[in-house]
Design a protein around this motif. Structure first.
Motif, PDB file in Angstrom:
ATOM      1  N   GLY A   1      -9.874  11.174  19.212  1.00 37.95           N
ATOM      2  CA  GLY A   1     -11.145  10.308  21.080  1.00 37.95           C
ATOM      3  C   GLY A   1     -12.614  11.509  20.919  1.00 37.95           C
ATOM      4  N   THR A   2     -12.594  11.671  19.485  1.00 38.85           N
ATOM      5  CA  THR A   2     -14.322  12.650  19.601  1.00 38.85           C
ATOM      6  C   THR A   2     -15.058  11.748  19.701  1.00 38.85           C
ATOM      7  N   ASP A   3     -15.956  12.218  20.827  1.00 40.99           N
ATOM      8  CA  ASP A   3     -17.515  11.877  20.144  1.00 40.99           C
ATOM      9  C   ASP A   3     -18.569  11.877  19.357  1.00 40.99           C
ATOM     10  N   ASP A   4     -17.937  12.374  17.896  1.00 45.29           N
ATOM     11  CA  ASP A   4     -18.891  13.028  17.449  1.00 45.29           C
ATOM     12  C   ASP A   4     -19.135  12.386  16.100  1.00 45.29           C
ATOM     13  N   GLN A   5     -19.762  11.586  16.532  1.00 45.71           N
ATOM     14  CA  GLN A   5     -20.542  10.092  15.814  1.00 45.71           C
ATOM     15  C   GLN A   5     -20.745  10.090  14.324  1.00 45.71           C
ATOM     16  N   ARG A   6     -20.466  11.593  13.496  1.00 43.77           N
ATOM     17  CA  ARG A   6     -20.302  11.473  11.956  1.00 43.77           C
ATOM     18  C   ARG A   6     -18.702  11.067  12.064  1.00 43.77           C
ATOM     19  N   ARG A   7     -18.317  11.964  13.164  1.00 43.95           N
ATOM     20  CA  ARG A   7     -16.184  11.511  12.601  1.00 43.95           C
ATOM     21  C   ARG A   7     -16.377  10.748  13.204  1.00 43.95           C
ATOM     22  N   LYS A   8     -16.840   9.990  14.033  1.00 43.42           N
ATOM     23  CA  LYS A   8     -16.304   8.148  14.153  1.00 43.42           C
ATOM     24  C   LYS A   8     -17.229   7.562  13.204  1.00 43.42           C
ATOM     25  N   GLY A   9     -18.075   7.667  12.533  1.00 48.02           N
ATOM     26  CA  GLY A   9     -17.912   7.216  11.021  1.00 48.02           C
ATOM     27  C   GLY A   9     -19.411   6.430  10.908  1.00 48.02           C
ATOM     28  N   GLY A  10     -20.148   7.371  11.635  1.00 44.26           N
ATOM     29  CA  GLY A  10     -21.793   7.571  11.947  1.00 44.26           C
ATOM     30  C   GLY A  10     -22.649   6.251  11.974  1.00 44.26           C
ATOM     31  N   ASP A  11     -23.282   6.012  11.534  1.00 43.55           N
ATOM     32  CA  ASP A  11     -24.519   4.877  11.487  1.00 43.55           C
ATOM     33  C   ASP A  11     -23.806   3.875   9.787  1.00 43.55           C
ATOM     34  N   PHE A  12     -22.846   3.735   9.866  1.00 43.68           N
ATOM     35  CA  PHE A  12     -21.981   3.004   8.596  1.00 43.68           C
ATOM     36  C   PHE A  12     -22.675   2.113   8.007  1.00 43.68           C
ATOM     37  N   PHE A  13     -23.053   1.056   8.840  1.00 43.39           N
ATOM     38  CA  PHE A  13     -23.284  -0.809   8.318  1.00 43.39           C
ATOM     39  C   PHE A  13     -24.982  -0.315   8.794  1.00 43.39           C
TER      40      PHE A  13
ATOM     41  N   LEU B   1       0.766  -1.383   0.063  1.00 38.67           N
ATOM     42  CA  LEU B   1      -0.212  -0.215   0.165  1.00 38.67           C
ATOM     43  C   LEU B   1       0.874   1.043  -0.145  1.00 38.67           C
ATOM     44  N   GLN B   2       0.376   2.260  -0.275  1.00 34.87           N
ATOM     45  CA  GLN B   2       0.837   3.809  -0.016  1.00 34.87           C
ATOM     46  C   GLN B   2       0.238   4.307   0.040  1.00 34.87           C
ATOM     47  N   LYS B   3       1.238   5.096   1.476  1.00 31.27           N
ATOM     48  CA  LYS B   3       0.186   5.971   1.921  1.00 31.27           C
ATOM     49  C   LYS B   3      -0.438   7.376   0.749  1.00 31.27           C
ATOM     50  N   VAL B   4      -1.505   8.410   1.564  1.00 32.22           N
ATOM     51  CA  VAL B   4      -2.417   9.292   0.951  1.00 32.22           C
ATOM     52  C   VAL B   4      -1.178  10.553   1.505  1.00 32.22           C
ATOM     53  N   PRO B   5      -1.252  11.397   0.027  1.00 31.09           N
ATOM     54  CA  PRO B   5      -0.297  12.517   0.719  1.00 31.09           C
ATOM     55  C   PRO B   5      -1.068  13.561   2.120  1.00 31.09           C
ATOM     56  N   PRO B   6      -0.124  14.139   2.940  1.00 30.86           N
ATOM     57  CA  PRO B   6      -0.576  14.828   3.709  1.00 30.86           C
ATOM     58  C   PRO B   6      -1.759  15.827   3.208  1.00 30.86           C
ATOM     59  N   GLN B   7      -1.625  16.106   2.280  1.00 36.23           N
ATOM     60  CA  GLN B   7      -3.246  17.762   1.718  1.00 36.23           C
ATOM     61  C   GLN B   7      -4.258  17.003   0.975  1.00 36.23           C
ATOM     62  N   GLU B   8      -4.000  15.503   1.321  1.00 39.72           N
ATOM     63  CA  GLU B   8      -5.419  15.162   1.098  1.00 39.72           C
ATOM     64  C   GLU B   8      -6.166  13.920   1.950  1.00 39.72           C
ATOM     65  N   ARG B   9      -5.203  14.421   2.998  1.00 38.43           N
ATOM     66  CA  ARG B   9      -5.591  13.456   4.138  1.00 38.43           C
ATOM     67  C   ARG B   9      -6.923  14.364   4.852  1.00 38.43           C
ATOM     68  N   GLY B  10      -7.592  13.724   5.136  1.00 37.51           N
ATOM     69  CA  GLY B  10      -8.696  14.171   6.178  1.00 37.51           C
ATOM     70  C   GLY B  10      -7.607  14.281   7.361  1.00 37.51           C
ATOM     71  N   ALA B  11      -8.526  15.498   8.125  1.00 36.93           N
ATOM     72  CA  ALA B  11      -7.733  15.449   9.606  1.00 36.93           C
ATOM     73  C   ALA B  11      -8.014  13.893  10.827  1.00 36.93           C
ATOM     74  N   ARG B  12      -7.189  13.748  11.504  1.00 37.06           N
ATOM     75  CA  ARG B  12      -8.232  12.313  12.327  1.00 37.06           C
ATOM     76  C   ARG B  12      -8.811  12.702  13.793  1.00 37.06           C
ATOM     77  N   ALA B  13      -9.462  12.095  13.671  1.00 37.14           N
ATOM     78  CA  ALA B  13     -10.644  12.950  15.542  1.00 37.14           C
ATOM     79  C   ALA B  13      -9.830  11.963  16.316  1.00 37.14           C
TER      80      ALA B  13
END
Length: 274
Positions: free
Chosen positions: A185-197, A171-183
């Motif tokens: 410790g967040t409790d924000d359900q959307r940033r944690k993946g929401g109800d993906f399944f 695999l290859q890492k996505v360049p930093p400018q293309e990555r979303g910031a990691r969240a």
């Protein structure tokens, strides 16, 4: 009789049935260590993730994933390592299992550079962050709130061995400018993946979750010092006896089919961590 080779009675039995004992013994001899050698310690110190396997006192299993900045897995010496437990969903499945059954298995895979993996099996104990830092004051203090350890899992290494490269994708890492910031410790359900399944969306239409009963007591695994459990491999009969009770016919049927498809012997891979 006690079998001093690495691995379980079950894997030794299957090796015998499939005729792979000699090949397995060569792997045990060449690749399985009871400590971390220099190459393994260097490998662990730069990993950013691990896959974790635990089981409760009944042998019911859980697999999980841990990640952090390079070096979040701390090599304490050639027989001990530790990783931090960050704030999560509050379920505490892995730590809960370890409170009942201290055995665990770790797999670290380098998908990016060396395309190789390292298995570490051993015994763990859960330690509060302040207690861990009293014993190891040189541990780094992470400035990111979501990466501040609440607990540490300290592991005594019993087996360490290679996971070969042949099926590991590169695999290859996505360049930093293309990555979303990691969240972290967040409790924000959307940033944690929401109800993906879609599990939460179905919650009102499905019956309550029912935990399976333990009706097949002869298949129970795991053992804690304070919990009665099945006989271990250095006790009379042990797992081989259990295999011969209840599902031996099914085992033999599967093994017979596997024998027909068994590939030719190959020399295998030697020495990556040797």
């Amino acid at each position: 009789m006690h079998d001093a080779r690495p691995g379980s009675d079950g894997e030794h039995l299957v090796q015998q049935r499939l005729g792979t004992t000699e090949r397995a013994n060569r792997f045990y001899r060449d690749q399985v260590l009871d400590h971390l050698n220099d190459a393994m310690r260097e490998f662990v110190a730069r990993q950013e993730m691990l896959f974790l396997a635990t089981a409760d006192r009944h042998g019911e299993c859980d697999s999980s994933f841990r990640a952090g900045p390079p070096g979040f897995i701390q090599v304490l010496d050639d027989r001990y390592l530790a990783y931090p437990e960050y704030r999560g969903n509050g379920v505490m499945a892995s730590v809960g299992n370890l409170s009942e059954n201290p055995r665990l298995g770790i797999l670290m895979v380098d998908f990016l550079r060396d395309r190789i993996g390292l298995h570490i099996n051993g015994r763990a104990r859960v330690v509060l962050d302040e207690e861990m830092r009293q014993q190891y004051p040189w541990l780094p203090a992470d400035p990111i709130p979501g990466r501040r350890a609440q607990l540490w899992v300290a592991i005594e290494v019993e087996e360490a061995y290679i996971h070969c490269a042949k099926h590991i994708p590169h695999l290859q890492k996505v360049p930093p400018q293309e990555r979303g910031a990691r969240a972290w410790g967040t409790d924000d359900q959307r940033r944690k993946g929401g109800d993906f399944f879609g599990a939460a969306a179905e919650a009102t239409t499905r019956p309550p979750f029912r935990r399976p009963g333990h009706d097949q007591e002869h298949l129970r695994g795991g053992r804690h010092e304070d919990t009665p459990g099945p006989r271990l491999r250095d006790e009379p009969d042990g797992l081989v006896e259990a295999l011969n009770q209840g599902f031996q016919g099914e085992v033999e049927r599967v093994l017979a089919r596997a024998r027909q498809r068994r590939p030719a012997e190959d020399p295998g891979f030697r020495g990556w961590f040797g």
